[in-house]
Design an enzyme around this catalytic site. Structure first.
Site, PDB file in Angstrom:
ATOM      1  N   ARG A 161       3.010   6.154   0.007  1.00 50.91           N
ATOM      2  CA  ARG A 161       2.761   4.715   0.011  1.00 50.91           C
ATOM      3  C   ARG A 161       2.946   4.256  -1.427  1.00 50.91           C
ATOM      4  O   ARG A 161       2.294   4.777  -2.343  1.00 50.91           O
ATOM      5  CB  ARG A 161       1.336   4.464   0.501  1.00 50.91           C
ATOM      6  CG  ARG A 161       0.861   3.032   0.416  1.00 50.91           C
ATOM      7  CD  ARG A 161       1.599   2.177   1.421  1.00 50.91           C
ATOM      8  NE  ARG A 161       1.011   0.852   1.531  1.00 50.91           N
ATOM      9  CZ  ARG A 161       1.191  -0.139   0.672  1.00 50.91           C
ATOM     10  NH1 ARG A 161       1.914   0.029  -0.410  1.00 50.91           N
ATOM     11  NH2 ARG A 161       0.632  -1.312   0.875  1.00 50.91           N
ATOM     12  N   GLU A 184       5.571  -6.297   6.756  1.00 52.27           N
ATOM     13  CA  GLU A 184       5.692  -5.336   7.855  1.00 52.27           C
ATOM     14  C   GLU A 184       7.045  -5.544   8.543  1.00 52.27           C
ATOM     15  O   GLU A 184       7.611  -6.633   8.475  1.00 52.27           O
ATOM     16  CB  GLU A 184       4.552  -5.554   8.870  1.00 52.27           C
ATOM     17  CG  GLU A 184       3.160  -5.328   8.297  1.00 52.27           C
ATOM     18  CD  GLU A 184       2.935  -3.891   7.842  1.00 52.27           C
ATOM     19  OE1 GLU A 184       3.481  -2.966   8.469  1.00 52.27           O
ATOM     20  OE2 GLU A 184       2.200  -3.697   6.855  1.00 52.27           O
ATOM     21  N   ARG A 212      -2.051   9.440   3.075  1.00 48.98           N
ATOM     22  CA  ARG A 212      -0.750   9.277   2.440  1.00 48.98           C
ATOM     23  C   ARG A 212      -0.902   9.503   0.950  1.00 48.98           C
ATOM     24  O   ARG A 212      -1.951   9.241   0.382  1.00 48.98           O
ATOM     25  CB  ARG A 212      -0.211   7.856   2.674  1.00 48.98           C
ATOM     26  CG  ARG A 212       0.053   7.544   4.129  1.00 48.98           C
ATOM     27  CD  ARG A 212       0.501   6.128   4.332  1.00 48.98           C
ATOM     28  NE  ARG A 212      -0.521   5.178   3.878  1.00 48.98           N
ATOM     29  CZ  ARG A 212      -0.504   3.880   4.123  1.00 48.98           C
ATOM     30  NH1 ARG A 212       0.477   3.337   4.809  1.00 48.98           N
ATOM     31  NH2 ARG A 212      -1.464   3.094   3.675  1.00 48.98           N
TER      32      ARG A 212
END
Length: 137
Positions: A29, A37, A73
């Site tokens: 990330r 998005e 992540r």
């Protein structure tokens, strides 16, 4: 973790990639930024933008690890020899500065410049911050 070469990079969206790092396949990330998005306006363009920056780096992308997030992540920064990719995403209007997590204040200036120049996601004066969009959807 040192800045290590990232290989076999697959772009998930404008702020997430998968790649091989220190012989492990990880999900990354990008720190300090938040991209629209994929289902949001400019989401697909944002992903293309990140792909293009990685392509420009001639396969030499380095990852600087910061921490793991609650989704496990790896959070951090992507660099090539002459590009700070996280920073470029904001500069090109391909991502927002993630207010809650930003450390480098220069990002706000780059975002203001992109907004004033109406480039990337800023072409749309109604652009909604991804964190607001996620809450509403």
């Amino acid at each position: 973790f040192a800045n290590e070469l990232l290989t076999e990079i697959k772009v998930t969206d404008g702020d997430t990639v998968k790649g091989k790092y220190a012989n492990e396949l990880i999900k990354i990330r990008l720190a300090e930024i938040d991209a629209p998005e994929l289902k949001q306006a400019f989401g697909v363009e944002s992903k293309s933008c990140l792909k293009e920056l990685i392509k420009q780096s001639d396969g030499k992308v380095f990852f600087k690890f910061k921490e793991k997030d609650r989704y496990k992540r790896h959070v951090g920064w992507l660099y090539s020899e002459d590009l700070d990719i996280n920073l470029e995403m904001v500069k090109k209007g391909c991502a927002w500065v993630y207010d809650r997590y930003v450390k480098r204040k220069v990002l706000f200036k780059l975002q203001d410049n992109a907004r004033e120049s109406k480039i990337g996601l800023w072409k749309n004066s109604e652009a909604i911050a991804p964190w607001k969009w996620r809450r509403a959807n």
